[in-house]
Design an enzyme around this catalytic site. Structure first.
Site, PDB file in Angstrom:
ATOM      1  N   ASP A  39       0.885  -1.310  -0.076  1.00 30.86           N
ATOM      2  CA  ASP A  39      -0.002  -0.159  -0.132  1.00 30.86           C
ATOM      3  C   ASP A  39       0.809   1.515   0.000  1.00 30.86           C
ATOM      4  O   ASP A  39       2.088   1.243   0.447  1.00 30.86           O
ATOM      5  CB  ASP A  39      -1.177  -0.134   1.140  1.00 30.86           C
ATOM      6  N   GLY A  95      -0.135   5.471  -4.184  1.00 31.73           N
ATOM      7  CA  GLY A  95      -0.373   6.739  -4.670  1.00 31.73           C
ATOM      8  C   GLY A  95      -0.092   7.974  -3.753  1.00 31.73           C
ATOM      9  O   GLY A  95       0.500   8.983  -4.370  1.00 31.73           O
ATOM     10  N   ASN A 118     -10.861  -2.596  -5.112  1.00 29.46           N
ATOM     11  CA  ASN A 118     -10.421  -1.521  -5.985  1.00 29.46           C
ATOM     12  C   ASN A 118     -10.912  -1.211  -7.392  1.00 29.46           C
ATOM     13  O   ASN A 118     -10.662  -0.213  -8.025  1.00 29.46           O
ATOM     14  CB  ASN A 118      -8.871  -1.978  -6.288  1.00 29.46           C
ATOM     15  N   ARG A 134     -12.165   2.479  -7.894  1.00 32.20           N
ATOM     16  CA  ARG A 134     -11.399   3.417  -8.371  1.00 32.20           C
ATOM     17  C   ARG A 134     -11.759   3.911  -9.625  1.00 32.20           C
ATOM     18  O   ARG A 134     -12.473   3.251 -10.599  1.00 32.20           O
ATOM     19  CB  ARG A 134     -10.068   3.085  -8.190  1.00 32.20           C
TER      20      ARG A 134
END
Ligand code: IPE
Ligand code: IPE
Ligand code: MG
Length: 251
Positions: free
Chosen positions: A28, A31, A76, A79
């Site tokens: 993780d 981003g 996910n 997104r």
């Protein structure tokens, strides 16, 4: 349990590390890594992918038997479309580039999660990597892609219920072994449950990763973002794991 003498490897210190047979990582923070550099999120995912190569090599060298990497969760899909489509391209780029190295490292690629919902090119790249590494006898590099632990448990329950309905299975005979045979980790045999789970980026949750198998797993959380999680960071996590007393409810 494998033991690894750090002195033999690095010549720096003599601490004996206990190497987890099954290491699971929630990769993780890609981003946020990109944001810190004023780059698009995709640049963080690309850097994260490059780090998968480095950590795969490091884990294999240490003697890890199974490295399970959380690459894409069933959540996910929420997104934005452009990010999802970039993430779906990454396995194609990764395997095109890295399969020869994986073969040279004697690493076997496996997956968990519903691959059938991925774009055709992604499925083809995964199938090709699985096939080309199928005869390798070293570490399992197990990617969780479109994986969700709750869906995995529901799926196992469904399959068991169907076997009962067909008269193939007596409900009284359903035990942990029966259940575990229907989980995505069944092919990993004795290493199905992770010994150590690492989550990078400072989040303190499992995000639907291996909720059944993590029952007695040692957890390690670090603020380091995934693209920055290097070999030294991995050794620090394993050093911490080495100091844990795994009692499994006993004394
Ligand atoms: C992990 O990094 C990669 C995936 C979940 C696919 P993130 O993309 O979640 O990075 P952050 O959490 O936004 O920093
Ligand atoms: C977990 O990370 C999934 C992967 C690393 C593939 P997320 O970034 O999706 O998790 P949340 O949303 O912070 O729980
Ligand atoms: Mg995240």
């Amino acid at each position: 349990m494998a033991f690894f003498n750090k002195r033999e490897n690095s010549g720096k210190d003599s601490a004996t590390l206990k190497i987890p047979d099954h290491l699971a990582i929630i990769m993780d923070g890609n981003g946020r890594w990109a944001k810190k550099r004023l780059l698009p999120r995709s640049a963080g995912h690309k850097a994260g992918m490059d780090n998968v190569k480095a950590i795969t090599q490091a884990a294999s060298d240490l003697g890890v038997k199974v490295l399970t990497l959380y690459a894409f969760s069933t959540e996910n899909w929420r997104r934005p479309d452009n990010e999802v489509s970039f993430l779906m391209k990454l396995p194609v780029i990764f395997f095109n580039d890295f399969v020869p190295d994986l073969v040279a490292q004697n690493v076997r690629v496996t997956t968990m999660g519903d691959i059938s919902q991925l774009p055709d090119a992604t499925q083809a790249a995964i199938a090709d990597a699985v096939e080309k590494t199928a005869d390798n006898t070293g570490m399992f590099l197990n990617f969780a892609i479109n994986y969700g632990g709750q869906a995995e448990i529901v799926q196992a329950a469904k399959q068991i219920a169907a076997a009962v309905a067909k008269g193939e299975l007596n409900p009284a005979d359903v035990d942990q072994g029966t259940f575990e045979a229907h989980l995505d980790t069944a092919p990993l045999g004795q290493w199905a449950s992770p010994d150590l789970m690492i989550r990078t980026s400072g989040e303190l949750r499992l995000s639907n990763f291996l909720p059944y198998q993590a029952a007695y797993c040692e957890l390690y959380f670090t603020d380091t973002l995934w693209p920055d999680f290097d070999q030294a960071a991995l050794l620090a996590a394993i050093k911490d794991y080495t100091s844990r007393d795994r009692r499994y409810g006993g004394l």
